[in-house]
Structures are given as C-alpha cells and as structure tokens.
Enzyme design. Structure first.
Site, mmCIF file in Angstrom:
data_model
loop_
_atom_site.group_PDB
_atom_site.id
_atom_site.type_symbol
_atom_site.label_atom_id
_atom_site.label_comp_id
_atom_site.label_asym_id
_atom_site.label_seq_id
_atom_site.Cartn_x
_atom_site.Cartn_y
_atom_site.Cartn_z
ATOM 1 N N TYR A 158 0.827 -1.213 0.000
ATOM 2 C CA TYR A 158 0.000 0.000 0.000
ATOM 3 C C TYR A 158 0.855 1.254 0.000
ATOM 4 O O TYR A 158 0.606 2.188 -0.764
ATOM 5 C CB TYR A 158 -0.923 -0.031 1.215
ATOM 6 N N LYS A 162 0.871 3.893 -3.216
ATOM 7 C CA LYS A 162 0.439 5.266 -2.992
ATOM 8 C C LYS A 162 1.572 6.247 -3.282
ATOM 9 O O LYS A 162 1.317 7.376 -3.754
ATOM 10 C CB LYS A 162 -0.077 5.434 -1.564
#
Length: 265
Positions: A158, A162
C-alpha cells in the site's frame, strides 16, 4: 455558496466514506456529480444524498480496474451533463490481513494493490483528460495516503503504490498543465471511515489518535472539503502538489506524545 457552479465532477469510490462526503459537498457547491462506485446500490444512495444537498447526480456502476468500464463511466458523464471538469480518482485500498511485511506479504495482494490504486488512477486520468482539454481545462484529484510518506511494519504494498500515485500526479501535472489541466493529490491520515473502523482494533485507533498533533482523528468531510478546494477555481494556481491532511500525524516527533507529560501544569 456555489464554488463549483457549472462544473461536472466524476468521483470514483463515492459509495461511502470520503468519496461519499466529497460527492455531497461538491453537490452542495453546485457541481453536477457522477457518483461512481463498484457497488451500484451504494452509488444510488450517495446520488440521493447529493440531490438532497441541492446538486444533480448520476449514479454509475464502475470497475475502475477495467479500461472499458472506466471509458463508459466518463462517456456517461459527458452524455448526461455535457462535459467534464473534475475527476476524483478516489478508489484504492489494500487488505491489511494480506499486505504484510516483506517476507510474509501475499504477492497476489501486491498485484491487486497495484491494479486497484495505480492502474485505476492512470485509467481515470487517461480517459478524463481529453474531455477536460475540450472544456478548456480541469482538475484531477488523486487520493494518496500518508502511507506513501513513512515506513510501516505492515502494508508494504500500500505504501509503495500510494507513493507511485504521488509520482503519477506530478507527471500528469507537468504533461497536461499547458493544456489547462491541474493535477494534485491528497494524502489523508487516519480518518474515521467505515473501512478504518472495521479493519483496525480499538487499541490501534487509540494509538493513531495519540500520534496526531490535533486531539482527534479526521472525519470524511475533512478530506471532502480539501477535494472541493482542489476542484474549485480557488486552487487555480496549484498543481503537482501533495496536500497532507492528517491532523499533524506525519510532522510530529514520535517522542512528542510522551514529552507532553513533561510540561509543567
């Protein structure tokens, strides 16, 4: 107020949480909002809320990882409202039970995180940009995360994807700024969305609150208001930027919460 009067906005992931808050707020500011979500019923519920707030809304069921579905979503916006000025690429996420540390990470979850966060952002922007150029310009708002800025013991995928969204934001801003398109990203900190409440134990939520400079965690509306600003002409000279909306989480020293007890009085 009508800060978004005459603007058409597409918001993905608008069926709940931050996306729903952004849709309601943009409708309140006069935007015509395409409420896009993987769950059609959730999109319809949000569209009802947008119209109750005084806006016009079109619910659309979309798979943001599928290029044909994204193309259909954008085409529906243009057909219904006559153009496109704002795109919020808000869909993203990870499975915290599978997105673990380097050695224990589920590689299928890594591939899913790339598709759900990076590919969706690229596809939405790719299909929205030509219509924004035709409209004389527009604003693309990408949802990043504070996970892009700090290391963590979990969510390795993640944080990486991102960070890639932040990089993509800058590239889009440079490539299409001369055509009038602004592209910025928002990095939410801990926000009390259903996803956060359902996936994190109370102890972790309490620790997140303690790690903030402000004495509370964010609400979906806090991020939604930031998105309204980026969608509006008030941010016309802002592009390629990452707005960190995290209650001071990432700027605070890790020792600060404990040191507060050392202050007199």
């Amino acid at each position: 107020m009508e800060r978004l009067k005459d603007k058409v906005a597409v918001i993905t992931g608008a069926g709940s949480g931050i996306g729903r808050a952004a849709a309601e707020l943009m409708g309140r500011e006069g935007a015509r909002v395409v409420v896009a979500d993987h769950h059609g019923q959730s999109a319809e519920e949000t569209a009802t809320l947008v119209e109750a707030a005084g806006g016009r809304a079109l619910p659309v069921t979309v798979d943001v990882t599928d290029e044909g579905s994204v193309a259909d979503m954008v085409a529906a916006a243009v057909a219904e409202f006559g153009g496109l000025h704002v795109l919020c690429n808000h869909v993203g996420g990870t499975n915290p039970r599978k997105d673990l540390d380097l050695l224990r990470m589920d590689m299928d979850e890594f591939d899913r995180a790339v598709t759900l966060n990076m590919r969706s952002t690229l596809l939405g922007s790719r299909h929205a940009a030509p219509h924004m150029i035709s409209a004389g310009g527009g604003s693309i708002i990408n949802t990043a995360s504070v996970a892009a800025l700090v290391g963590d013991v979990l969510q390795t995928s993640y944080g990486a994807v991102k960070a890639a969204v932040v990089s993509m934001t800058k590239s889009i801003a440079v490539q299409y700024g001369p055509r009038g398109i602004r592209c910025n990203a928002v990095a939410p900190g801990a926000v009390m969305t259903p996803a956060l409440e359902n996936n994190l134990p109370e102890g972790v939520i309490a620790a997140l609150k303690e790690g903030n400079a402000l004495p509370y965690l964010g609400a979906p509306e806090d991020i939604g208001h930031t998105m309204v600003f980026l969608a509006s002409d008030e941010s016309r000279y802002l592009t390629g930027q990452l707005l960190v909306v995290d209650g001071g989480m990432t700027m605070q020293s890790s020792a600060a919460p404990g040191r507060r007890a050392m202050l007199p009085g």
